[in-house]
Structures are given as C-alpha cells and as structure tokens.
Write a protein that holds these residues in place. Structure first.
Motif, mmCIF file in Angstrom:
data_model
loop_
_atom_site.group_PDB
_atom_site.id
_atom_site.type_symbol
_atom_site.label_atom_id
_atom_site.label_comp_id
_atom_site.label_asym_id
_atom_site.label_seq_id
_atom_site.Cartn_x
_atom_site.Cartn_y
_atom_site.Cartn_z
ATOM 1 N N PRO A 112 4.336 8.365 6.922
ATOM 2 C CA PRO A 112 3.976 7.783 5.627
ATOM 3 C C PRO A 112 3.305 6.426 5.812
ATOM 4 O O PRO A 112 3.639 5.667 6.717
ATOM 5 N N LEU A 113 2.332 6.131 4.974
ATOM 6 C CA LEU A 113 1.643 4.842 4.991
ATOM 7 C C LEU A 113 2.196 4.019 3.842
ATOM 8 O O LEU A 113 1.950 4.325 2.673
ATOM 9 N N SER A 114 2.995 3.012 4.168
ATOM 10 C CA SER A 114 3.650 2.238 3.106
ATOM 11 C C SER A 114 2.603 1.505 2.266
ATOM 12 O O SER A 114 1.669 0.920 2.790
ATOM 13 N N GLY A 115 2.772 1.612 0.968
ATOM 14 C CA GLY A 115 1.866 0.929 0.052
ATOM 15 C C GLY A 115 0.572 1.666 -0.211
ATOM 16 O O GLY A 115 -0.253 1.207 -0.985
ATOM 17 N N GLY A 116 0.368 2.816 0.422
ATOM 18 C CA GLY A 116 -0.871 3.566 0.233
ATOM 19 C C GLY A 116 -0.743 4.578 -0.882
ATOM 20 O O GLY A 116 0.353 4.840 -1.376
ATOM 21 N N PRO A 117 -1.869 5.155 -1.300
ATOM 22 C CA PRO A 117 -1.832 6.164 -2.351
ATOM 23 C C PRO A 117 -1.154 7.439 -1.877
ATOM 24 O O PRO A 117 -1.003 7.671 -0.673
ATOM 25 N N SER A 118 -0.755 8.289 -2.826
ATOM 26 C CA SER A 118 -0.140 9.566 -2.493
ATOM 27 C C SER A 118 -1.081 10.358 -1.585
ATOM 28 O O SER A 118 -2.272 10.417 -1.828
ATOM 29 N N GLY A 119 -0.540 10.937 -0.544
ATOM 30 C CA GLY A 119 -1.352 11.705 0.395
ATOM 31 C C GLY A 119 -1.863 10.894 1.566
ATOM 32 O O GLY A 119 -2.446 11.432 2.486
ATOM 33 N N SER A 120 -1.658 9.575 1.551
ATOM 34 C CA SER A 120 -2.124 8.776 2.677
ATOM 35 C C SER A 120 -1.026 8.676 3.730
ATOM 36 O O SER A 120 0.148 8.544 3.419
ATOM 37 N N ARG A 121 -1.402 8.780 4.954
ATOM 38 C CA ARG A 121 -0.487 8.754 6.092
ATOM 39 C C ARG A 121 -1.128 7.927 7.201
ATOM 40 O O ARG A 121 -2.256 7.460 7.076
ATOM 41 N N ASN A 122 -0.431 7.805 8.314
ATOM 42 C CA ASN A 122 -1.043 7.205 9.490
ATOM 43 C C ASN A 122 -0.564 7.951 10.723
ATOM 44 O O ASN A 122 0.406 8.693 10.685
ATOM 45 N N VAL A 123 -1.274 7.760 11.808
ATOM 46 C CA VAL A 123 -0.949 8.410 13.064
ATOM 47 C C VAL A 123 -1.243 7.434 14.194
ATOM 48 O O VAL A 123 -2.166 6.623 14.102
#
Length: 66
Positions: A31-42
């Motif tokens: 999960p990408l904290s503070g990002g829009p729904s559907g945003s992630r990180n890797v």
C-alpha cells in the motif's frame, strides 16, 4: 505498431511498446500511504517505485496470477 497487450478486469488493453520502459515479473505490491485508491509501491532494484494497480483502481479486486 507493435503493442503490449494485457487484461484489466474483463477489458483487454494495448499499449504502444515505444511507451513501455520495462516489463517485470509479478511482484508483491505494498500500500502507498496517502495515495489514491489503487495506488501501491514496489521495491525494485533497490528503489521504491509507485505503481497503479489497475485491477484495484477500476474496482476489479485482486489481479489474477496469470
């Protein structure tokens, strides 16, 4: 035109390969904290890269392992 095709939910999508930088194997998305729904990180090659999980973004749930 040469295109990269993939599915997002029940839709088939094509992207001109000249716009594709790299295709990587399926990886675990965080999960990408503070990002829009559907945003992630890797984490890839020692860097944290933001990712838009298109399945979640359009409300199709988890991406299938294919």
């Amino acid at each position: 035109m040469l295109a990269l095709t993939f599915e997002v939910g029940s839709d088939r999508v094509a992207v001109d390969v000249r716009r594709v930088r790299e295709v990587v194997p399926r990886v675990r998305l965080n999960p990408l904290s503070g990002g829009p729904s559907g945003s992630r990180n890797v984490r890839h090659r020692g860097r944290v890269i933001p990712v838009i999980d298109l399945h979640r973004f359009i409300g199709s749930g988890e991406c299938r392992l294919t």
